[in-house]
Design a protein around this motif. Structure first.
Motif, PDB file in Angstrom:
ATOM      1  N   ARG A   1       3.097  15.761   1.287  1.00 23.00           N
ATOM      2  CA  ARG A   1       2.128  14.924   0.575  1.00 23.00           C
ATOM      3  C   ARG A   1       2.709  14.338  -0.722  1.00 23.00           C
ATOM      4  NH1 ARG A   1      -1.311  13.075   3.664  1.00 23.00           N
ATOM      5  NH2 ARG A   1      -2.877  12.863   2.072  1.00 23.00           N
ATOM      6  N   ARG A   2       3.858  14.872  -1.176  1.00 24.46           N
ATOM      7  CA  ARG A   2       4.484  14.334  -2.399  1.00 24.46           C
ATOM      8  C   ARG A   2       5.256  13.048  -2.124  1.00 24.46           C
ATOM      9  NH1 ARG A   2       7.792  19.559  -3.794  1.00 24.46           N
ATOM     10  NH2 ARG A   2       8.054  19.302  -1.553  1.00 24.46           N
TER      11      ARG A   2
ATOM     12  N   ILE B   1       0.867  -1.181   0.000  1.00 30.86           N
ATOM     13  CA  ILE B   1       0.000   0.000   0.000  1.00 30.86           C
ATOM     14  C   ILE B   1       0.901   1.228   0.000  1.00 30.86           C
ATOM     15  CG2 ILE B   1      -1.712   1.293   1.339  1.00 30.86           C
ATOM     16  CD1 ILE B   1      -2.365  -1.506   2.668  1.00 30.86           C
ATOM     17  N   GLN B   2       0.588   2.200  -0.870  1.00 26.58           N
ATOM     18  CA  GLN B   2       1.318   3.467  -0.903  1.00 26.58           C
ATOM     19  C   GLN B   2       0.452   4.547  -0.289  1.00 26.58           C
ATOM     20  OE1 GLN B   2       3.973   4.300  -4.504  1.00 26.58           O
ATOM     21  NE2 GLN B   2       2.239   3.235  -5.394  1.00 26.58           N
ATOM     22  N   ARG B   3       1.047   5.347   0.579  1.00 28.69           N
ATOM     23  CA  ARG B   3       0.337   6.476   1.171  1.00 28.69           C
ATOM     24  C   ARG B   3       1.207   7.720   1.065  1.00 28.69           C
ATOM     25  NH1 ARG B   3      -0.866   3.086   6.424  1.00 28.69           N
ATOM     26  NH2 ARG B   3      -2.610   1.839   5.692  1.00 28.69           N
ATOM     27  N   ALA B   4       0.549   8.856   0.981  1.00 34.98           N
ATOM     28  CA  ALA B   4       1.289  10.124   0.972  1.00 34.98           C
ATOM     29  C   ALA B   4       1.856  10.365   2.362  1.00 34.98           C
ATOM     30  CB  ALA B   4       0.354  11.262   0.576  1.00 34.98           C
TER      31      ALA B   4
ATOM     32  N   PRO C   1      21.925  12.245   2.965  1.00 37.26           N
ATOM     33  CA  PRO C   1      21.582  13.065   1.801  1.00 37.26           C
ATOM     34  C   PRO C   1      20.814  12.290   0.742  1.00 37.26           C
ATOM     35  CG  PRO C   1      23.841  13.482   2.462  1.00 37.26           C
ATOM     36  CD  PRO C   1      23.342  12.354   3.313  1.00 37.26           C
ATOM     37  N   GLY C   2      21.047  10.982   0.637  1.00 35.25           N
ATOM     38  CA  GLY C   2      20.369  10.180  -0.367  1.00 35.25           C
ATOM     39  C   GLY C   2      18.934   9.832  -0.010  1.00 35.25           C
ATOM     40  N   ASN C   3      18.512  10.028   1.261  1.00 33.46           N
ATOM     41  CA  ASN C   3      17.150   9.622   1.588  1.00 33.46           C
ATOM     42  C   ASN C   3      16.354  10.659   2.367  1.00 33.46           C
ATOM     43  OD1 ASN C   3      18.034   9.449   4.227  1.00 33.46           O
ATOM     44  ND2 ASN C   3      17.945   7.236   4.337  1.00 33.46           N
ATOM     45  N   VAL C   4      16.797  11.907   2.361  1.00 28.45           N
ATOM     46  CA  VAL C   4      16.079  12.936   3.099  1.00 28.45           C
ATOM     47  C   VAL C   4      14.755  13.260   2.444  1.00 28.45           C
ATOM     48  CG1 VAL C   4      16.140  15.359   3.775  1.00 28.45           C
ATOM     49  CG2 VAL C   4      18.146  13.958   4.113  1.00 28.45           C
ATOM     50  N   SER C   5      14.703  13.295   1.114  1.00 23.75           N
ATOM     51  CA  SER C   5      13.450  13.645   0.452  1.00 23.75           C
ATOM     52  C   SER C   5      13.302  12.888  -0.845  1.00 23.75           C
ATOM     53  CB  SER C   5      13.413  15.148   0.156  1.00 23.75           C
ATOM     54  OG  SER C   5      12.308  15.455  -0.641  1.00 23.75           O
ATOM     55  N   ASP C   6      12.097  12.478  -1.135  1.00 24.37           N
ATOM     56  CA  ASP C   6      11.845  11.826  -2.425  1.00 24.37           C
ATOM     57  C   ASP C   6      10.807  12.620  -3.212  1.00 24.37           C
ATOM     58  OD1 ASP C   6       9.587   9.136  -1.429  1.00 24.37           O
ATOM     59  OD2 ASP C   6       9.667  11.207  -0.853  1.00 24.37           O
ATOM     60  N   SER C   7      10.797  13.936  -3.031  1.00 25.94           N
ATOM     61  CA  SER C   7       9.774  14.760  -3.659  1.00 25.94           C
ATOM     62  C   SER C   7       9.916  14.863  -5.170  1.00 25.94           C
ATOM     63  CB  SER C   7       9.793  16.161  -3.044  1.00 25.94           C
ATOM     64  OG  SER C   7      11.068  16.742  -3.200  1.00 25.94           O
ATOM     65  N   ASN C   8      11.054  14.415  -5.736  1.00 25.76           N
ATOM     66  CA  ASN C   8      11.249  14.467  -7.176  1.00 25.76           C
ATOM     67  C   ASN C   8      10.655  13.283  -7.899  1.00 25.76           C
ATOM     68  OD1 ASN C   8      12.686  16.803  -6.818  1.00 25.76           O
ATOM     69  ND2 ASN C   8      14.664  15.772  -6.750  1.00 25.76           N
TER      70      ASN C   8
END
Length: 196
Positions: free
Chosen positions: A119-120, A111-114, A188-195
């Motif tokens: 929310r990205r 299951i994927q959730r925001a 640095p490689g896992n702080v954000s996945d907004s891209n």
């Protein structure tokens, strides 16, 4: 220079006397008794073949492979894992993960959730069906490891753990140690996945 394809009296390929990672030579120029690094490499291949073979057969019933297994395992062990974190753990491309993840989501195993704060972000969780499958796969592999360690006697688990940890690239050891302990470090490689 030693010919690595030459065969010694035993019929086994000789190990180069100056190969990297080889133990120091004894005074007489021979390896210490009991150490055959080529045999260790071969044993590692065979152990991995059998360690993954039982789950592979089980996964084939679902049309899944080892990539699906790794995704299920790490999402199960780290509920709420971000897609970017999973990419960093598995060291695969977004395209490779996207195909596997889509199949697991479409078939109801993941299951994927925001994210709550962003929310990205896509946070990953196992469904009840995903938990059942992953628990079965883990059970199969734990049984094999448990059986092997039992044959070696007391303390084998600590030695095996140290050996496996030493096989991991030094730069990756802090991340692996954190994952095993159940804490995910912010790098640095896992702080954000907004891209994504």
């Amino acid at each position: 220079m030693t010919d690595i394809t030459s065969e010694g009296a035993s019929g086994r390929r000789a190990v180069p006397q100056n190969s990297p990672g080889s133990p120091p030579l004894a005074d007489d120029g021979r390896r210490p008794a009991g150490i055959d690094l080529i045999a260790c490499v071969e044993l590692f291949y065979f152990a991995y073949r059998d360690f993954t073979g039982d789950p592979d057969a089980f996964l084939a019933q679902y049309g899944f492979g080892r990539a699906h297994h790794r995704v299920l395992h790490f999402v199960h062990r780290n509920p709420g894992l971000k897609v970017a974190e999973l990419l960093d753990i598995l060291k695969i491309t977004k395209q490779s993960l996207a195909r596997v993840l889509k199949q697991l989501v479409d078939e109801g195993f993941i299951i994927q959730r925001a994210g709550n704060e962003d929310r990205r972000e896509r946070r990953l969780y196992l469904s009840a069906k995903g938990v059942r499958l992953t628990d079965k796969l883990t059970q199969i592999q734990v049984k094999r490891i448990e059986g092997a360690l039992a044959k070696l006697g007391p303390g084998a688990d600590a030695v095996a753990g140290k050996f496996l940890f030493a096989m991991i690239a030094e730069k990756d050891r802090p991340q692996v140690e954190s994952l095993i302990k159940g804490t995910r470090p912010q790098t640095p490689g896992n702080v954000s996945d907004s891209n994504e």
